[in-house]
Design a protein around this motif. Sequence first.
Motif, PDB file in Angstrom:
ATOM      1  N   ARG A 114      85.933  58.109 102.767  1.00 55.02           N
ATOM      2  CA  ARG A 114      84.645  58.787 102.874  1.00 55.02           C
ATOM      3  C   ARG A 114      83.738  58.451 101.703  1.00 55.02           C
ATOM      4  NH1 ARG A 114      86.244  64.244 104.094  1.00 55.02           N
ATOM      5  NH2 ARG A 114      86.553  64.067 106.319  1.00 55.02           N
ATOM      6  N   MET A 116      83.702  55.655 100.298  1.00 56.61           N
ATOM      7  CA  MET A 116      83.212  54.301 100.558  1.00 56.61           C
ATOM      8  C   MET A 116      82.014  54.290 101.497  1.00 56.61           C
ATOM      9  SD  MET A 116      87.011  52.697 101.026  1.00 56.61           S
ATOM     10  CE  MET A 116      86.525  51.182 101.835  1.00 56.61           C
ATOM     11  N   PHE A 117      81.952  55.270 102.364  1.00 55.65           N
ATOM     12  CA  PHE A 117      80.895  55.253 103.380  1.00 55.65           C
ATOM     13  C   PHE A 117      80.038  56.503 103.390  1.00 55.65           C
ATOM     14  CE2 PHE A 117      84.018  52.248 105.017  1.00 55.65           C
ATOM     15  CZ  PHE A 117      83.206  51.186 105.374  1.00 55.65           C
ATOM     16  N   GLY A 118      80.628  57.623 103.109  1.00 54.79           N
ATOM     17  CA  GLY A 118      80.015  58.907 103.410  1.00 54.79           C
ATOM     18  C   GLY A 118      78.686  59.210 102.779  1.00 54.79           C
ATOM     19  N   ARG A 164      79.868  42.850 113.402  1.00 52.67           N
ATOM     20  CA  ARG A 164      79.228  44.162 113.244  1.00 52.67           C
ATOM     21  C   ARG A 164      79.687  45.110 114.351  1.00 52.67           C
ATOM     22  NH1 ARG A 164      74.392  41.061 112.966  1.00 52.67           N
ATOM     23  NH2 ARG A 164      73.988  40.397 110.816  1.00 52.67           N
ATOM     24  N   PHE A 165      79.724  44.582 115.539  1.00 56.09           N
ATOM     25  CA  PHE A 165      80.131  45.401 116.694  1.00 56.09           C
ATOM     26  C   PHE A 165      81.554  45.922 116.516  1.00 56.09           C
ATOM     27  CE2 PHE A 165      82.321  44.943 120.912  1.00 56.09           C
ATOM     28  CZ  PHE A 165      81.979  46.201 121.376  1.00 56.09           C
ATOM     29  N   TRP A 167      83.348  46.036 113.770  1.00 54.63           N
ATOM     30  CA  TRP A 167      83.396  46.891 112.596  1.00 54.63           C
ATOM     31  C   TRP A 167      82.955  48.307 112.958  1.00 54.63           C
ATOM     32  CZ3 TRP A 167      79.602  46.630 107.894  1.00 54.63           C
ATOM     33  CH2 TRP A 167      80.112  47.425 106.866  1.00 54.63           C
ATOM     34  N   ALA A 168      81.845  48.375 113.668  1.00 53.82           N
ATOM     35  CA  ALA A 168      81.326  49.679 114.063  1.00 53.82           C
ATOM     36  C   ALA A 168      82.373  50.460 114.840  1.00 53.82           C
ATOM     37  CB  ALA A 168      80.060  49.511 114.894  1.00 53.82           C
ATOM     38  N   THR A 169      83.066  49.791 115.714  1.00 56.00           N
ATOM     39  CA  THR A 169      84.045  50.493 116.537  1.00 56.00           C
ATOM     40  C   THR A 169      85.210  51.033 115.705  1.00 56.00           C
ATOM     41  OG1 THR A 169      83.502  49.142 118.458  1.00 56.00           O
ATOM     42  CG2 THR A 169      85.588  50.313 118.512  1.00 56.00           C
ATOM     43  N   HIS A 171      85.276  51.490 112.580  1.00 57.68           N
ATOM     44  CA  HIS A 171      84.705  52.474 111.668  1.00 57.68           C
ATOM     45  C   HIS A 171      84.490  53.800 112.388  1.00 57.68           C
ATOM     46  CE1 HIS A 171      82.422  54.227 108.432  1.00 57.68           C
ATOM     47  NE2 HIS A 171      81.322  54.293 109.142  1.00 57.68           N
ATOM     48  N   GLY A 172      83.979  53.721 113.573  1.00 56.41           N
ATOM     49  CA  GLY A 172      83.746  54.928 114.354  1.00 56.41           C
ATOM     50  C   GLY A 172      85.034  55.668 114.645  1.00 56.41           C
ATOM     51  N   VAL A 173      86.034  54.950 115.085  1.00 53.59           N
ATOM     52  CA  VAL A 173      87.327  55.574 115.337  1.00 53.59           C
ATOM     53  C   VAL A 173      87.839  56.236 114.064  1.00 53.59           C
ATOM     54  CG1 VAL A 173      89.740  55.154 115.925  1.00 53.59           C
ATOM     55  CG2 VAL A 173      87.930  53.983 117.189  1.00 53.59           C
ATOM     56  N   MET A 175      86.202  57.289 111.411  1.00 53.31           N
ATOM     57  CA  MET A 175      85.408  58.454 111.030  1.00 53.31           C
ATOM     58  C   MET A 175      85.726  59.666 111.904  1.00 53.31           C
ATOM     59  SD  MET A 175      83.645  58.140 108.415  1.00 53.31           S
ATOM     60  CE  MET A 175      82.036  57.897 107.681  1.00 53.31           C
ATOM     61  N   LEU A 176      85.790  59.436 113.196  1.00 55.29           N
ATOM     62  CA  LEU A 176      86.053  60.566 114.092  1.00 55.29           C
ATOM     63  C   LEU A 176      87.416  61.179 113.806  1.00 55.29           C
ATOM     64  CD1 LEU A 176      84.574  59.297 117.472  1.00 55.29           C
ATOM     65  CD2 LEU A 176      83.628  60.931 115.852  1.00 55.29           C
TER      66      LEU A 176
ATOM     67  N   ALA B 168      83.243  56.453 119.797  1.00 56.03           N
ATOM     68  CA  ALA B 168      83.549  55.872 118.493  1.00 56.03           C
ATOM     69  C   ALA B 168      82.600  54.716 118.183  1.00 56.03           C
ATOM     70  CB  ALA B 168      84.993  55.407 118.446  1.00 56.03           C
ATOM     71  N   THR B 169      82.342  53.899 119.179  1.00 56.73           N
ATOM     72  CA  THR B 169      81.497  52.732 118.927  1.00 56.73           C
ATOM     73  C   THR B 169      80.062  53.131 118.584  1.00 56.73           C
ATOM     74  OG1 THR B 169      82.835  51.375 120.416  1.00 56.73           O
ATOM     75  CG2 THR B 169      80.644  50.579 119.863  1.00 56.73           C
ATOM     76  N   HIS B 171      79.045  55.949 117.608  1.00 56.00           N
ATOM     77  CA  HIS B 171      79.115  56.704 116.355  1.00 56.00           C
ATOM     78  C   HIS B 171      79.215  55.745 115.172  1.00 56.00           C
ATOM     79  CE1 HIS B 171      79.975  59.834 113.505  1.00 56.00           C
ATOM     80  NE2 HIS B 171      81.191  59.397 113.262  1.00 56.00           N
ATOM     81  N   GLY B 172      80.043  54.756 115.315  1.00 54.82           N
ATOM     82  CA  GLY B 172      80.203  53.777 114.243  1.00 54.82           C
ATOM     83  C   GLY B 172      78.909  53.035 113.954  1.00 54.82           C
ATOM     84  N   LEU B 176      76.996  53.321 110.343  1.00 50.37           N
ATOM     85  CA  LEU B 176      76.747  52.146 109.518  1.00 50.37           C
ATOM     86  C   LEU B 176      75.257  51.972 109.254  1.00 50.37           C
ATOM     87  CD1 LEU B 176      79.338  49.593 110.907  1.00 50.37           C
ATOM     88  CD2 LEU B 176      79.422  50.924 108.802  1.00 50.37           C
ATOM     89  N   ASP B 179      74.095  54.750 106.825  1.00 55.82           N
ATOM     90  CA  ASP B 179      74.566  54.545 105.454  1.00 55.82           C
ATOM     91  C   ASP B 179      74.020  53.279 104.838  1.00 55.82           C
ATOM     92  OD1 ASP B 179      75.898  56.873 105.321  1.00 55.82           O
ATOM     93  OD2 ASP B 179      77.845  56.055 105.870  1.00 55.82           O
TER      94      ASP B 179
END
Lengths: 213, 213
Positions: A114, A116-118, A164-165, A167-169, A171-173, A175-176, B168-169, B171-172, B176, B179
Amino acid sequence: MAASGVRPRRKPRDRYHHGDLRRALLDEALRTIHQDGVEALTLRTIGLALGVSRTALYRHFADKRALLSAVATEGFRMLRGRLVEVWGSGGVREFNEMGVAYVQFAIANPSHYRVMFGGFVDDGPRDEELTREGMAAFQALVDAIAALQKSADVRKDDPLQLARFIWATVHGVSMLIIDGQLSHQHAQLDDLIQFAMQRLQTGIAAGPARTRN
Amino acid sequence: MAASGVRPRRKPRDRYHHGDLRRALLDEALRTIHQDGVEALTLRTIGLALGVSRTALYRHFADKRALLSAVATEGFRMLRGRLVEVWGSGGVREFNEMGVAYVQFAIANPSHYRVMFGGFVDDGPRDEELTREGMAAFQALVDAIAALQKSADVRKDDPLQLARFIWATVHGVSMLIIDGQLSHQHAQLDDLIQFAMQRLQTGIAAGPARTRN
DNA sequence: CCTTTGATGTTGTCACTGTCAACATCAATC
DNA sequence: GATTGATGTTGACAGTGACAACATCAAAGG
């Protein structure tokens, strides 16, 4: 207990200077964050734990945010290390494991992740080293994708965009899960991660046919 | 300016009671967060803005966290409203727009979005209404997916699992962007969002062939 | 009408936080 | 051996969320 040659965490009472306070501050911050979360991180607490005054930190970091920034930097370093380790010079299977490793890192170090990103850091101009290390971690992903493109396992879109796509996924998983928005049952989490990586790979796979799932 | 019948934001100097302080507190919190971010939210500031003392809040919320919890709840309500609005009773195209709308909501209300997820709330036992409203927003996504499964546009996996993955996606991506980990150029962001939704749909599409991209 | 009472808002105060300025200590350099 | 720059300390300050005791008021019941 500790190997010889290792600096003691606490400053000896008779010494005025600590010796390697910067490193010790970072370690202690890491420890505290891992154990009690970011919100429990207090300059006074850190100082106390190290046998040093509350403001000693200011000789090594501009302020609290700078310390957290350094923590985040180290987090990215660790994450990147783990990612390249899992990837090796691998293929589709290792790519999958990379995604799993990413989420597992987040689960294992939620508070660290968190930081790192929050948004604890990104107020002022971002720390340069932090930016660099974050990009390096991201690059690990880009490299993997590029390799999979070469072996015709992944469609030949812009690898940056693909990265990016993905990573987002992950990352999203992450975070949730960290925020407790998902069930905390281990088995279910693993299922979700696997499922996500599966769908992800279908989504980015090259060639219109070939795989049925 | 304001329609008649609307309570004034500030308490009149001669009145002791405010009238609808709870609502006013929420609104003011929303306003502050939207304008200056969460970290600028102070009980004293809120009180000052409403012409009310710093501790008046405690008659309506257990503590600051409870206020933020309520803010988050309202955020989920807004988000859900937007999602179902965009979805209508739509198809694949509307599903795409739903994803875009999600990310746009986050971009338009970054601090608000962060309150909803960023771990400001989830220390103690989570607020019941918050949980409910969050699940309701999630349900909007599940419903859409179920509909797309019925029309054979989406593979017939567990709709919950599919929804978690998609959630998740988006959201991710949102996180990103918020942030600042991604370029802030509008065009590039739009590209990413579109790209992500495209890959997402390929990943969850039903049937092995049919679409080429 | 008057009293009571519970809800709502206020004041005083507390411990705690990050930060700065002034000072102390020390190791290395000339 | 004196100087000096780096490192650590102490005192202080404004700002924070929170609590307890008190003030004000509207509504209910007589």
